[in-house]
Design an enzyme around this catalytic site. Structure first.
Site, PDB file in Angstrom:
ATOM      1  CB  ALA A  13      -0.939  -0.020   1.203  1.00  0.00           C
ATOM      2  NE  ARG A  24      -1.531   8.458 -10.327  1.00  0.00           N
ATOM      3  CZ  ARG A  24      -1.512   7.891  -9.137  1.00  0.00           C
ATOM      4  NH1 ARG A  24      -1.126   8.567  -8.085  1.00  0.00           N
ATOM      5  NH2 ARG A  24      -1.916   6.651  -8.974  1.00  0.00           N
ATOM      6  CD  GLU A  37       6.566  -7.170  -1.374  1.00  0.00           C
ATOM      7  OE1 GLU A  37       6.348  -6.037  -0.925  1.00  0.00           O
ATOM      8  OE2 GLU A  37       6.656  -8.185  -0.633  1.00  0.00           O
ATOM      9  CB  CYS A  47      -8.456  -4.388   4.317  1.00  0.00           C
ATOM     10  SG  CYS A  47      -7.123  -3.192   4.481  1.00  0.00           S
ATOM     11  NE  ARG A  74      -0.596   2.823 -14.168  1.00  0.00           N
ATOM     12  CZ  ARG A  74      -1.329   1.783 -14.573  1.00  0.00           C
ATOM     13  NH1 ARG A  74      -0.776   0.574 -14.637  1.00  0.00           N
ATOM     14  NH2 ARG A  74      -2.585   1.926 -14.904  1.00  0.00           N
ATOM     15  CB  VAL A  84      15.957  -4.045   0.876  1.00  0.00           C
ATOM     16  CG1 VAL A  84      17.071  -3.148   1.396  1.00  0.00           C
ATOM     17  CG2 VAL A  84      15.520  -3.593  -0.513  1.00  0.00           C
ATOM     18  CG  ASP A 292       0.821  -1.294   8.581  1.00  0.00           C
ATOM     19  OD1 ASP A 292       0.084  -0.295   8.542  1.00  0.00           O
ATOM     20  OD2 ASP A 292       0.415  -2.464   8.428  1.00  0.00           O
ATOM     21  NE  ARG A 451     -31.042  16.714  23.130  1.00  0.00           N
ATOM     22  CZ  ARG A 451     -32.349  16.744  22.899  1.00  0.00           C
ATOM     23  NH1 ARG A 451     -32.826  16.527  21.704  1.00  0.00           N
ATOM     24  NH2 ARG A 451     -33.196  16.980  23.886  1.00  0.00           N
TER      25      ARG A 451
HETATM   26  C1  LIG Z   1      -6.352  -9.462   7.818  1.00  0.00           C
HETATM   27  C2  LIG Z   1      -6.131  -7.974   7.737  1.00  0.00           C
HETATM   28  C3  LIG Z   1      -7.225  -7.133   7.667  1.00  0.00           C
HETATM   29  C4  LIG Z   1      -7.038  -5.751   7.614  1.00  0.00           C
HETATM   30  N1  LIG Z   1      -8.142  -4.939   7.563  1.00  0.00           N
HETATM   31  C5  LIG Z   1      -7.967  -3.589   7.491  1.00  0.00           C
HETATM   32  C6  LIG Z   1      -9.094  -2.719   7.396  1.00  0.00           C
HETATM   33  O1  LIG Z   1     -10.254  -3.178   7.362  1.00  0.00           O
HETATM   34  N2  LIG Z   1      -8.866  -1.376   7.332  1.00  0.00           N
HETATM   35  C7  LIG Z   1      -7.600  -0.854   7.345  1.00  0.00           C
HETATM   36  O2  LIG Z   1      -7.455   0.391   7.260  1.00  0.00           O
HETATM   37  N3  LIG Z   1      -6.511  -1.659   7.431  1.00  0.00           N
HETATM   38  C8  LIG Z   1      -6.662  -2.999   7.510  1.00  0.00           C
HETATM   39  N4  LIG Z   1      -5.558  -3.828   7.569  1.00  0.00           N
HETATM   40  C9  LIG Z   1      -4.212  -3.227   7.653  1.00  0.00           C
HETATM   41  C10 LIG Z   1      -3.634  -2.935   6.262  1.00  0.00           C
HETATM   42  O3  LIG Z   1      -3.652  -4.066   5.465  1.00  0.00           O
HETATM   43  C11 LIG Z   1      -2.214  -2.436   6.443  1.00  0.00           C
HETATM   44  O4  LIG Z   1      -2.242  -1.310   7.285  1.00  0.00           O
HETATM   45  C12 LIG Z   1      -1.556  -2.064   5.115  1.00  0.00           C
HETATM   46  O5  LIG Z   1      -1.396  -3.183   4.311  1.00  0.00           O
HETATM   47  C13 LIG Z   1      -0.209  -1.417   5.396  1.00  0.00           C
HETATM   48  O6  LIG Z   1       0.433  -1.137   4.199  1.00  0.00           O
HETATM   49  P1  LIG Z   1       2.026  -1.008   4.143  1.00  0.00           P
HETATM   50  O7  LIG Z   1       2.362  -0.790   2.723  1.00  0.00           O
HETATM   51  O8  LIG Z   1       2.474  -0.044   5.158  1.00  0.00           O
HETATM   52  O9  LIG Z   1       2.553  -2.409   4.665  1.00  0.00           O
HETATM   53  P2  LIG Z   1       2.365  -3.874   4.069  1.00  0.00           P
HETATM   54  O10 LIG Z   1       1.040  -4.037   3.428  1.00  0.00           O
HETATM   55  O11 LIG Z   1       2.742  -4.805   5.166  1.00  0.00           O
HETATM   56  O12 LIG Z   1       3.460  -3.918   2.936  1.00  0.00           O
HETATM   57  C14 LIG Z   1       4.822  -3.906   3.234  1.00  0.00           C
HETATM   58  C15 LIG Z   1       5.508  -4.734   2.180  1.00  0.00           C
HETATM   59  O13 LIG Z   1       6.908  -4.607   2.351  1.00  0.00           O
HETATM   60  C16 LIG Z   1       7.514  -5.843   2.077  1.00  0.00           C
HETATM   61  N5  LIG Z   1       8.815  -5.814   2.739  1.00  0.00           N
HETATM   62  C17 LIG Z   1       9.072  -5.693   4.069  1.00  0.00           C
HETATM   63  N6  LIG Z   1      10.396  -5.671   4.296  1.00  0.00           N
HETATM   64  C18 LIG Z   1      10.986  -5.768   3.087  1.00  0.00           C
HETATM   65  C19 LIG Z   1      12.338  -5.800   2.658  1.00  0.00           C
HETATM   66  N7  LIG Z   1      13.346  -5.715   3.546  1.00  0.00           N
HETATM   67  N8  LIG Z   1      12.589  -5.941   1.347  1.00  0.00           N
HETATM   68  C20 LIG Z   1      11.587  -6.023   0.430  1.00  0.00           C
HETATM   69  N9  LIG Z   1      10.292  -6.000   0.779  1.00  0.00           N
HETATM   70  C21 LIG Z   1       9.993  -5.864   2.086  1.00  0.00           C
HETATM   71  C22 LIG Z   1       6.556  -6.862   2.633  1.00  0.00           C
HETATM   72  O14 LIG Z   1       6.725  -8.107   2.006  1.00  0.00           O
HETATM   73  C23 LIG Z   1       5.200  -6.217   2.315  1.00  0.00           C
HETATM   74  O15 LIG Z   1       4.651  -6.674   1.098  1.00  0.00           O
HETATM   75  C24 LIG Z   1      -5.719  -5.220   7.615  1.00  0.00           C
HETATM   76  C25 LIG Z   1      -4.622  -6.077   7.681  1.00  0.00           C
HETATM   77  C26 LIG Z   1      -4.817  -7.441   7.743  1.00  0.00           C
HETATM   78  C27 LIG Z   1      -3.619  -8.349   7.818  1.00  0.00           C
END
Ligand SMILES: Cc1cc2nc3c(=O)[nH]c(=O)nc-3n(C[C@H](O)[C@H](O)[C@H](O)COP(=O)(O)OP(=O)(O)OC[C@H]3O[C@@H](n4cnc5c(N)ncnc54)[C@H](O)[C@@H]3O)c2cc1C
Length: 462
Positions: A13, A24, A37, A47, A74, A84, A292, A451
């Site tokens: 994300a 863009r 990745e 989610c 893109r 990494v 995250d 209220r």
């Molecule tokens: C079951 C579930 C349900 C959820 N429901 C909700 C919801 O309803 N609403 C909501 O707002 N949020 C929800 N979330 C949370 C949401 O999915 C996360 O907050 C979001 O995915 C965070 O995005 P991110 O890109 O920060 O991290 P991530 O999605 O964890 O992506 C990080 C990526 O980095 C990669 N990575 C890590 N270290 C390295 C490295 N050293 N080298 C290369 N790649 C690496 C990982 O493989 C991963 O793909 C949910 C999560 C889960 C698990």
């Protein structure tokens, strides 16, 4: 002049939103983008995993917003299955390990985005890795769980134990129920949904009982027992053992900041990276971080928190991409809004719980009201409970929690706006919210709570 190179670590994300937004704003002649990745998937909705496991969402592909090929079209050089493993800030380069070939190499950067996400908490307990024990952090996890459900290991036994009663735990309890399992949720805390006050969590507990989901509070897991075939047979807790054919873990996450820590980047009290409002890592000109792996400013409490939500990760990515691409964006902070559901029970919260208010030295009053999501006489009107916290004397809104049926969850957005605007509960009572019998009583439940909160502020301040 050679193009600058942006390196992005993490392809979901936050990382891919940042890469896409930067692209863009700047074409490949001005900005080369390389994204790493380590997993099999990119730009997918974690989610949606509970709803894919439940069968509400049919195909895994429905959860994928953009494939690696689409990113590459893109002009984003996305390197899948590549982790990494080293970050050399002084030398402006990252070390990458291709997990398929085993080859390691260094890549230089002018600008860096750290979007490594969070890792699930896994206590080092006996049996945690036994077959039949599943996390639900990634699409691979979801697939492994679904594969094991499709091939039950022991005849017709269908007992699922969900460890953890946060939002992922309750969503997975629903998913397993829909899959035909007898479901037990083991909760270490006082009530499920610790993001609510315990009195509101109790309502969730009662509703889960009504849905046929057994919730056991005060049940900290001590180990996983296995049968002669090596598969999970029970979850052992301080409160006894619970037989299980499948175990789903939903016990929270922590920021994945190993690389950042090793590189000496600043981390906050919850282990997440610290950034400024532009999502630039505090004190580092060309390094950004989002999603995250960072801590966010809680605008109500005035402190940073670690909140792992996709809604923030996408916004962070957008802000980072704008800034890296030569535009401008900021992420001012959050008020702590979150919604979820278990079957038809909707659960919502924003702002501070009672214990959060106490922790930052705020005095407060509370108001709890019962209402309905539609006019009481309108067919299908279902109960809804709203709890509101307001600051002692000033009446400033501090937090809202809502538990109810249809229409309960997204009502919290009104409170999120009021919190962001710094409104008092008295000001809220005058809000011009929509009304017609199918959508709300003439006094919306949020207004009824406001209220009552006004009355509580006046009574306490007298
Ligand atoms: C079951 C579930 C349900 C959820 N429901 C909700 C919801 O309803 N609403 C909501 O707002 N949020 C929800 N979330 C949370 C949401 O999915 C996360 O907050 C979001 O995915 C965070 O995005 P991110 O890109 O920060 O991290 P991530 O999605 O964890 O992506 C990080 C990526 O980095 C990669 N990575 C890590 N270290 C390295 C490295 N050293 N080298 C290369 N790649 C690496 C990982 O493989 C991963 O793909 C949910 C999560 C889960 C698990």
């Amino acid at each position: 002049m050679a193009a600058e190179r942006l390196v992005v670590i993490g392809g979901n994300a936050a990382g891919m939103s940042a890469a896409s937004q930067a692209r863009r704003l700047k074409g490949p002649d001005a900005l080369e983008i390389v994204a790493f990745e380590r997993g099999h998937f990119t730009s997918y909705s974690a989610c949606g995993i509970p709803y894919w496991v439940s069968g509400d969402v049919e195909r895994r592909g429905d959860l994928i917003a953009r494939t690696p090929e689409e990113h590459r079209e893109r002009a984003i050089d996305l390197r899948m299955r590549t982790e990494v493993t080293g970050l050399d800030l002084a030398g402006r380069r990252v070390e990458a390990l291709d997990r398929e070939s085993g080859e390691s190499y260094w890549t230089g950067f002018d600008k860096l985005v750290i979007a490594t996400g969070a890792r699930p908490v896994r206590p080092a307990l006996p049996g945690m890795d036994a077959p039949g024990v599943h996390g639900v952090q990634t699409l691979d996890d979801g697939q492994a769980l679904l594969d094991s459900l499709d091939a039950p290991a022991r005849g017709s036994a269908r007992r699922a134990v969900v460890v953890g009663a946060g939002y992922i735990g309750v969503e997975m309890a629903e998913a397993m129920l829909k899959r035909g399992f007898e479901v037990t949720v083991l909760n270490r805390g006082e009530q499920p949904m610790a993001t609510l006050d315990p009195d509101m969590g109790r309502l969730v507990h009662e509703a889960m009982d009504g849905l046929g989901i057994t919730t056991v509070n005060g049940a900290g897991v001590t180990g996983i027992a296995t049968g002669p075939d090596g598969r999970v047979s029970a979850v052992e807790t301080e409160a006894g053992a619970y037989p299980a054919d499948v175990v789903v873990l939903g016990i929270g996450v922590e920021p994945e900041t190993t690389l950042a820590r090793e590189a000496g980047l600043p981390l906050g009290p919850h282990g997440g990276l610290l950034t400024d409002l532009s999502m630039r890592v505090a004190g580092y000109e060309d390094v950004w971080a989002g999603g995250d792996c960072v801590e966010v400013l809680d605008l109500v409490a005035g402190r940073t928190r670690h909140i792992a939500l996709g809604t923030h990760a996408n916004k962070h990515g957008q802000v980072i991409g704008s800034n890296v691409g030569g535009g401008y964006g900021t992420f001012p902070g959050v008020v702590g809004t979150a919604v979820s559901k278990v079957c038809d029970l909707e659960i919502a919260r924003t702002g501070l719980r009672e214990k959060d208010a106490r922790a930052v030295g705020l005095r407060y009053v509370t108001a709890v009201i019962e209402s309905t999501g539609r006019a009481g006489y309108y067919p299908g009107a279902k109960p809804m409970t709203v709890k509101m916290l307001a600051e002692y004397r000033t009446g400033r809104l501090l937090g809202v929690q809502i538990v109810g049926r249809e229409g309960a969850a997204k009502r919290v957005d009104v409170a999120a706006v009021a919190l962001t605007a710094g409104m008092t509960v008295e000001q809220m009572t005058a809000l011009d919210l929509g009304y017609a019998p199918p959508f709300s009583p003439v006094w919306d439940p949020v207004l009824v709570a406001a209220r009552k909160a006004v009355a509580a502020v006046r009574a306490e301040g007298a």
